[in-house]
Design an enzyme around this catalytic site. Sequence first.
Site, short mmCIF file in Angstrom:
data_model
loop_
_atom_site.label_atom_id
_atom_site.label_comp_id
_atom_site.label_asym_id
_atom_site.label_seq_id
_atom_site.Cartn_x
_atom_site.Cartn_y
_atom_site.Cartn_z
N LYS A 37 0.81 -1.23 0.00
CA LYS A 37 0.00 0.00 0.00
C LYS A 37 0.84 1.27 0.00
O LYS A 37 0.35 2.33 -0.37
CB LYS A 37 -0.98 0.00 1.16
N GLY A 41 9.86 -2.41 -0.02
CA GLY A 41 10.97 -2.34 0.94
C GLY A 41 10.45 -2.16 2.36
O GLY A 41 11.18 -2.36 3.33
N ALA A 116 -4.68 -4.18 0.80
CA ALA A 116 -5.32 -5.49 0.75
C ALA A 116 -6.22 -5.71 1.95
O ALA A 116 -5.90 -5.28 3.07
CB ALA A 116 -4.25 -6.58 0.71
N ASP A 313 6.85 -8.50 11.61
CA ASP A 313 6.37 -7.72 12.76
C ASP A 313 4.91 -7.97 13.08
O ASP A 313 4.49 -7.81 14.22
CB ASP A 313 6.56 -6.22 12.49
N ALA A 321 14.18 -7.00 11.14
CA ALA A 321 14.09 -7.25 9.70
C ALA A 321 14.62 -8.64 9.33
O ALA A 321 14.00 -9.35 8.53
CB ALA A 321 14.89 -6.18 8.96
N HIS A 445 45.41 -11.05 12.64
CA HIS A 445 45.95 -10.02 13.53
C HIS A 445 46.49 -8.86 12.70
O HIS A 445 47.13 -9.10 11.67
CB HIS A 445 47.09 -10.61 14.37
P1 FAD Z 1 7.42 -3.91 7.28
O1 FAD Z 1 8.81 -3.66 6.89
O2 FAD Z 1 6.76 -2.93 8.19
O3 FAD Z 1 6.59 -4.00 5.93
C1 FAD Z 1 5.19 -4.13 5.94
C2 FAD Z 1 4.65 -3.53 4.68
O4 FAD Z 1 3.27 -3.88 4.57
C3 FAD Z 1 4.69 -2.01 4.65
O5 FAD Z 1 5.37 -1.57 3.49
C4 FAD Z 1 3.23 -1.59 4.64
O6 FAD Z 1 3.00 -0.43 3.86
C5 FAD Z 1 2.57 -2.80 4.02
N1 FAD Z 1 1.15 -2.97 4.38
C6 FAD Z 1 0.59 -2.90 5.61
N2 FAD Z 1 -0.73 -3.16 5.55
C7 FAD Z 1 -1.01 -3.41 4.25
C8 FAD Z 1 -2.20 -3.75 3.55
N3 FAD Z 1 -3.37 -3.91 4.20
N4 FAD Z 1 -2.14 -3.90 2.21
C9 FAD Z 1 -0.96 -3.75 1.55
N5 FAD Z 1 0.19 -3.43 2.15
C10 FAD Z 1 0.17 -3.28 3.50
N6 FAD Z 1 15.12 -3.90 12.38
C11 FAD Z 1 16.36 -4.41 12.24
O7 FAD Z 1 16.50 -5.64 12.11
N7 FAD Z 1 17.47 -3.61 12.24
C12 FAD Z 1 17.36 -2.27 12.37
O8 FAD Z 1 18.37 -1.58 12.36
C13 FAD Z 1 16.07 -1.71 12.52
N8 FAD Z 1 15.92 -0.38 12.64
C14 FAD Z 1 14.65 0.15 12.74
C15 FAD Z 1 14.52 1.53 12.88
C16 FAD Z 1 13.25 2.08 12.99
C17 FAD Z 1 13.10 3.57 13.13
C18 FAD Z 1 12.10 1.25 12.92
C19 FAD Z 1 10.72 1.84 13.00
C20 FAD Z 1 12.22 -0.12 12.80
C21 FAD Z 1 13.52 -0.68 12.71
N9 FAD Z 1 13.70 -2.04 12.60
C22 FAD Z 1 14.95 -2.57 12.50
C23 FAD Z 1 12.55 -2.97 12.59
C24 FAD Z 1 12.27 -3.39 11.14
O9 FAD Z 1 12.02 -2.26 10.36
C25 FAD Z 1 11.09 -4.32 11.11
O10 FAD Z 1 11.31 -5.40 11.99
C26 FAD Z 1 10.89 -4.87 9.71
O11 FAD Z 1 10.66 -3.83 8.79
C27 FAD Z 1 9.71 -5.83 9.70
O12 FAD Z 1 9.49 -6.29 8.40
P2 FAD Z 1 8.02 -6.68 7.91
O13 FAD Z 1 8.19 -7.16 6.51
O14 FAD Z 1 7.40 -7.55 8.90
O15 FAD Z 1 7.19 -5.32 7.94
#
Ligand code: FAD
Length: 468
Positions: A37, A41, A116, A313, A321, A445
């Site tokens: 949405k 990335g 979605a 998440d 990530a 080293h």
């Molecule tokens: P996300 O990356 O959040 O992706 C989910 C996607 O789903 C989003 O693009 C969203 O737009 C989309 N979406 C949501 N609902 C819908 C829908 N209904 N329909 C279509 N699309 C939808 N983790 C690390 O491991 N190392 C780090 O250094 C780190 N730094 C971070 C710094 C910050 C400021 C933040 C906020 C988080 C950080 N994290 C870090 C955590 C990391 O970003 C998350 O754990 C990771 O992005 C989770 O991946 P994901 O695919 O579950 O979700």
Amino acid sequence: MSETTHRDLIVIGAGPGGYVAALHAAHHGKRVTLVEKRFVGGTCLNVGCIPTKALVHAADVFQTAKNAAKDGILADHVGVDFARVQAKKDAVVETLVKGVAFLLEKAGVETVRGTASFAGPHAVDVACDDGIRRYEADNIIIATGAKTRVLPIPGFDLPCVMDSEGILSLRSLPASLVVVGAGIIGMEFAFAFARLGVKVDVLEALPDILPMIDREAVTRLSRFAKQQKIQIETDVRIARVEACPEGGAEVFFTKNDVARSIRAEVVLSAVGRVPELSGLQLEQAGIAIAANRGIAVDDRMRTNVKGVYAIGDVTNLVQLAHAASRQAIVAVDDLLGHGGKMEYRYIPSVLYTTPAVAWVGRTEADMAKAGLACKTTRSPFGANGRALIQNQPLGFVKLVADAATGELVGATILGEGADELIATVTVALQNGITAEALEATIFAHPTVSETIHEAAAGILGAAIHYTE
Ligand code: FAD
Ligand code: NAI
């Protein structure tokens, strides 16, 4: 509504969970639709891991240049051009996002821009700019990530109160910042902004900061925070935030029943992230939520509905990530019939402060909680030539071993390069490599990684370069 499109797999969300799942499935011949949405990335590439670390890097470069005289290098007129810091950060994000989009296209993944929602256990409606499209698939992976937890406290809706995404898009550096929440996000921003020259105060509700990290590392990190003039107040109750006539805001709180307040140009609210379930209409598919408020999954990332998985998440199991990406592989392997379970024991974490703290496996406190005796050793950076060259005498590698079996069970590393060094220990723990085997491995080293070798020797009571 247009006609229904049938696919092998629908992935909802294109973060490091969703896009990895889509690519892995496509590489195995599945016809995949990836629905996103906002941004390919996800949080990580666009407003999380990558942009925050770009800020941390900029702050480190600034401090290194400012303090270069210590190394005999004279750098005059060192300053911060924040617009350029942001431009560099944005350029890195753009490169990575374009790279992922290219990989998806090359793998034949159909990426659909839209929101979605479930229309049934195997049907998804996508609200796109041009209307609603219906997709059906035997397999669906939910990877919608998490969103900032919003504090229901008066004044948190003021424009100068921001979450991590808001603060990342600032176009100029504020003079002062109050960070609410001394968790991972709060501490990373506190260090980065303080090191860019911003006055930073941190307010934390709990009596201690970062309870999941080794206490010794936190004590040292707190000292580093003090050196950066970061003021951390723990045990506080935030009462309200009020706008100041001259701009910025005043945060009112109590500590030990005494009312206090701090003014700042910007307030960062960093009090946790909650699963993003809004608009998904999970009830249409009968998908269950767990006690942790994430989507309930088993160790193959299966939800209670056959063929439907949840990763990253949105499961609220680990908000990292690399954990999301691993869960993606496990889920896709399961739907491909390849088997494999998600293992949580050795997922490394890094707190990107300066110095960084990295940890994997169990801490001494975890062992005590589990009623297990442990043996620890702390190999100091102060005894390592390369670390001293890099002005890092206070770092250390701490290894934790099960006292009964001698098995290595955890590690904490504090110091420059901790984020990279933790990989070596993670490989060792994940593969059951013993302290004896690590000690018998030859490390180059002079490298900071020799502190890991020394710690392995230390666990065996045979350290050469330090004494306990
Ligand atoms: P996300 O990356 O959040 O992706 C989910 C996607 O789903 C989003 O693009 C969203 O737009 C989309 N979406 C949501 N609902 C819908 C829908 N209904 N329909 C279509 N699309 C939808 N983790 C690390 O491991 N190392 C780090 O250094 C780190 N730094 C971070 C710094 C910050 C400021 C933040 C906020 C988080 C950080 N994290 C870090 C955590 C990391 O970003 C998350 O754990 C990771 O992005 C989770 O991946 P994901 O695919 O579950 O979700
Ligand atoms: P967090 O749970 O790490 O920290 C939130 C902090 O806010 C806690 O210390 C909590 O006690 C405090 N808090 C809660 N309510 C409060 C209140 N009313 N007043 C004051 N303090 C309050 O959550 P955070 O920092 O938002 O990060 C979310 C997740 O994102 C992390 O758990 C981590 O998994 C991920 N992340 C990972 C990073 C990395 O790997 N380097 C970087 C950034 C985020």
